[in-house]
Design an enzyme around this catalytic site. Structure first.
Site, PDB file in Angstrom:
ATOM      1  N   CYS A   1      38.793  36.885  29.794  1.00  0.00           N
ATOM      2  CA  CYS A   1      37.234  36.458  29.707  1.00  0.00           C
ATOM      3  C   CYS A   1      36.895  37.072  29.027  1.00  0.00           C
ATOM      4  CB  CYS A   1      36.737  36.031  31.122  1.00  0.00           C
ATOM      5  SG  CYS A   1      37.503  35.239  32.808  1.00  0.00           S
TER       6      CYS A   1
ATOM      7  N   GLY B   1      39.230  33.604  26.406  1.00  0.00           N
ATOM      8  CA  GLY B   1      39.561  33.299  27.449  1.00  0.00           C
ATOM      9  C   GLY B   1      38.822  30.988  26.822  1.00  0.00           C
TER      10      GLY B   1
ATOM     11  N   ASN C   1      34.391  39.226  33.658  1.00  0.00           N
ATOM     12  CA  ASN C   1      35.316  39.772  32.808  1.00  0.00           C
ATOM     13  C   ASN C   1      36.473  40.330  33.763  1.00  0.00           C
ATOM     14  OD1 ASN C   1      36.321  41.012  29.859  1.00  0.00           O
ATOM     15  ND2 ASN C   1      37.487  40.153  31.220  1.00  0.00           N
ATOM     16  N   GLY C   2      37.734  39.968  34.081  1.00  0.00           N
ATOM     17  CA  GLY C   2      38.779  41.271  35.096  1.00  0.00           C
ATOM     18  C   GLY C   2      38.889  40.752  36.231  1.00  0.00           C
TER      19      GLY C   2
ATOM     20  N   TYR D   1      45.419  44.065  20.538  1.00  0.00           N
ATOM     21  CA  TYR D   1      45.282  42.785  20.842  1.00  0.00           C
ATOM     22  C   TYR D   1      44.082  41.659  21.612  1.00  0.00           C
ATOM     23  CZ  TYR D   1      48.162  38.582  22.828  1.00  0.00           C
ATOM     24  OH  TYR D   1      47.559  37.549  22.609  1.00  0.00           O
TER      25      TYR D   1
ATOM     26  N   SER E   1      46.581  39.377  15.352  1.00  0.00           N
ATOM     27  CA  SER E   1      46.554  40.992  15.329  1.00  0.00           C
ATOM     28  C   SER E   1      47.045  41.831  14.300  1.00  0.00           C
ATOM     29  CB  SER E   1      46.155  41.318  17.132  1.00  0.00           C
ATOM     30  OG  SER E   1      47.363  41.278  17.544  1.00  0.00           O
TER      31      SER E   1
ATOM     32  N   ASP F   1      53.901  43.684  13.982  1.00  0.00           N
ATOM     33  CA  ASP F   1      53.300  42.903  15.729  1.00  0.00           C
ATOM     34  C   ASP F   1      53.129  43.579  16.468  1.00  0.00           C
ATOM     35  OD1 ASP F   1      52.749  40.615  17.189  1.00  0.00           O
ATOM     36  OD2 ASP F   1      54.680  39.652  17.248  1.00  0.00           O
ATOM     37  N   ASP F   2      51.819  42.900  17.481  1.00  0.00           N
ATOM     38  CA  ASP F   2      50.945  43.808  18.688  1.00  0.00           C
ATOM     39  C   ASP F   2      52.169  44.822  19.191  1.00  0.00           C
ATOM     40  OD1 ASP F   2      50.503  41.497  20.130  1.00  0.00           O
ATOM     41  OD2 ASP F   2      49.690  41.126  18.469  1.00  0.00           O
TER      42      ASP F   2
ATOM     43  N   CYS G   1      50.070  43.751  34.717  1.00  0.00           N
ATOM     44  CA  CYS G   1      48.767  43.950  34.528  1.00  0.00           C
ATOM     45  C   CYS G   1      48.278  43.711  36.096  1.00  0.00           C
ATOM     46  CB  CYS G   1      48.378  43.679  33.742  1.00  0.00           C
ATOM     47  SG  CYS G   1      46.354  44.175  33.400  1.00  0.00           S
TER      48      CYS G   1
ATOM     49  N   CYS H   1      43.375  53.194  30.501  1.00  0.00           N
ATOM     50  CA  CYS H   1      43.800  52.416  30.777  1.00  0.00           C
ATOM     51  C   CYS H   1      45.440  51.863  30.148  1.00  0.00           C
ATOM     52  CB  CYS H   1      43.672  51.138  31.704  1.00  0.00           C
ATOM     53  SG  CYS H   1      44.979  50.696  32.537  1.00  0.00           S
TER      54      CYS H   1
END
Ligand code: SF4
Length: 500
Positions: free
Chosen positions: A19, A46, A121-122, A268, A309, A371-372, A408, A459
């Protein structure tokens, strides 16, 4: 790569963004229009729904709907949103299940006779337990979104303490997980961030002191001409109710914990022109490519990047290795901007709907493809097949994140471990599965070393399985956890209803 494709998830083999949030306090300015453009800059975070809420001193009103910012808002819709303070949200659903109008944000809630709007966001990892308690106590919900749980908690504690900041602070003592939230009342703008700082949130100032802006990324400040002021630091809550320096009040609401900004923001999620924690994202990606060139060299004719990215890292890889960089893949930027479903025949074209190889550039060449990430492995396989068809002689895939082996729980939709190809296969097996001549990933140490943010500490749970916030609820689906209770929470004998 903007991976939320809008075509039924067909092209989705990347972690999906969670988000974007935006807020502005600027009396005398067209705050809904500023928010509209702020959300435009954050659209990559998002693409399922968008919304804006505005406060005008007397009330708060919101308009939200499914779709992109440009699909939800037109001149008429913006003209109806007048006021001096506003927040906005672009959503990708990771909590609260399916994408739905009810789960779109901002959420409106009522505290006594005042309306608040909240955008998040989260993901909160203990929202089910908190929500269950609230339901038991008679609180009703319009969605299963964790953001609504937070809004309802803030409402309760504000009602009890008669202070919004205290309501937010008490809520922050309870909620666990990743959050960067913005909230408005009819008068003021609030912004607050989880104690680990997992998701980013920055403050900016409009020119000539015309007001304040907060946004998930600095690209959201740039688009409205706001100058970066500072980050909302982990555990802080800020209140803005004036345009001058005195209008911004900063409070350490809960103690900061070890810094754990999501490292995938650099790999990313974030736009390359954003600065996160004092580190430019493009520079970080360039450094990752350079590091990968040192860690995993290979003889090849050209380096290409997978848009978007992967490109800065490919340029970095080329610069370090001395192998020329060329554009080898062109991205169709507009296929992801439609909610029209493709026909079955188009669907079978898979990744080719979105990416097209530059055959004249790559035919007969030995390619390094940067690539990412590889999450589920399906698009990597299609990509390699597409490059082979275009005549690539050798394909050496280089990935600027370590293997994603762990899900995640903090707002990114990789929360089913069985779906992660690196959790099931070795690097050699993946190379064979996707059909490359060689495959190599950057090391975790190498990746972390490329990011010179103000705070060190990220993280990296996707790679390491070491989660900064314990995942108690997902593992146990347990009821309210004793260890979470702050001192003011009543003893069991008093009953939860004493609070509500
Ligand atoms: S688990 Fe992975 S995607 Fe989720 S916050 Fe941590 S590093 Fe980011």
């Amino acid at each position: 790569m903007l991976s939320s494709d809008g075509v039924g998830g067909l092209l989705s083999d990347k972690p999906e963004e969670a988000c974007g949030v935006f807020g502005v306090y600027a009396p005398g300015e067209d705050v809904s229009r500023l928010t509209y453009f702020g959300l435009h800059a954050l659209q990559h975070r998002g693409q399922e729904s968008a919304g804006i809420a505005v406060g005008d001193g007397a009330s708060v009103v919101a308009n939200k709907d499914m779709g992109l910012v440009t699909q939800v808002f037109d001149e008429g819709a913006l003209s109806a949103l007048t006021g001096h303070v506003a927040i906005g949200h672009t959503r990708y659903s990771t909590s609260g299940g399916h994408s739905s109008w009810e789960a779109a944000q901002p959420h409106l809630s009522t505290i006594t006779d005042e309306i608040i709007a909240l955008a998040h966001n989260g993901t909160l990892v203990n929202s089910h337990a908190l929500g269950r308690r609230l339901v038991e106590l008679g609180v009703t919900f319009r969605s299963s979104a964790d953001s609504e749980v937070a809004a309802k908690l803030i409402g309760y504690f504000t009602q009890e303490s008669h202070h919004m900041r205290e309501g937010i602070r008490r809520t922050m003592e309870l909620i666990e997980g990743a959050y960067a939230m913005v909230l408005i009342t009819q008068e003021a703008l609030y912004a607050f961030r989880d104690p680990h700082g997992i998701r980013p949130l920055v403050i900016g100032r409009l020119p000539e002191g015309r007001g304040w802006v907060v946004a998930s990324e600095t690209c959201g400040l740039d688009i409205v001409g706001a100058e970066y002021y500072r980050d909302v630091e982990p555990g802080e809550v800020i209140r803005i109710n004036g345009t001058g320096p005195g209008g911004l009040i900063i409070e350490q609401a809960v103690p900061a914990r070890p810094h754990a900004l999501c490292i995938f923001e650099y790999v990313y999620f974030a736009r390359p022109d954003s600065i996160i924690d004092n580190m430019n994202v493009y520079q970080a990606r360039d450094a990752m490519g350079r590091r990968l060139a040192r860690e995993a060299p290979v003889e090849a004719d050209v380096v290409i990047g997978v848009p978007d990215s992967g490109v800065p890292s490919a340029i970095g890889y080329a610069g370090e290795s001395g192998i020329p960089y060329i554009e080898g893949i062109v991205k169709n930027r507009y296929v992801g901007r439609t909610f029209i479903q493709p026909t079955q025949a188009l669907r079978e074209r898979g990744i080719r709907l979105k990416l097209n190889p530059l055959t004249s550039s790559i035919a007969g060449k030995r390619l390094v493809v940067v690539d990412d990430s590889i999450v589920r492995g399906n698009t990597a396989r299609q990509l390699v097949a597409m490059l082979r068809e275009a005549g690539a002689r050798e394909i050496h895939l280089r990935i600027v994140s370590p293997p994603v082996c762990w899900p995640c729980f903090y707002g990114i939709d990789t929360d089913v471990q069985e779906q992660l190809i690196s959790a099931r296969m070795s690097v050699d097996e993946i190379a064979e599965h996707i059909g490359v001549d060689s495959l190599a990933y950057i090391s975790e140490e190498g990746l972390v070393g490329c990011i010179q943010g103000r705070h060190q500490g990220y993280c990296t749970a996707c790679f390491s399985g070491s989660y900064p916030v314990k995942i108690t609820e997902r593992q146990q689906q347990s009821s309210f956890c004793d260890t979470m209770k702050p001192q003011w929470w009543p003893q069991e004998s008093q009953g939860m209803s004493a609070l509500f």
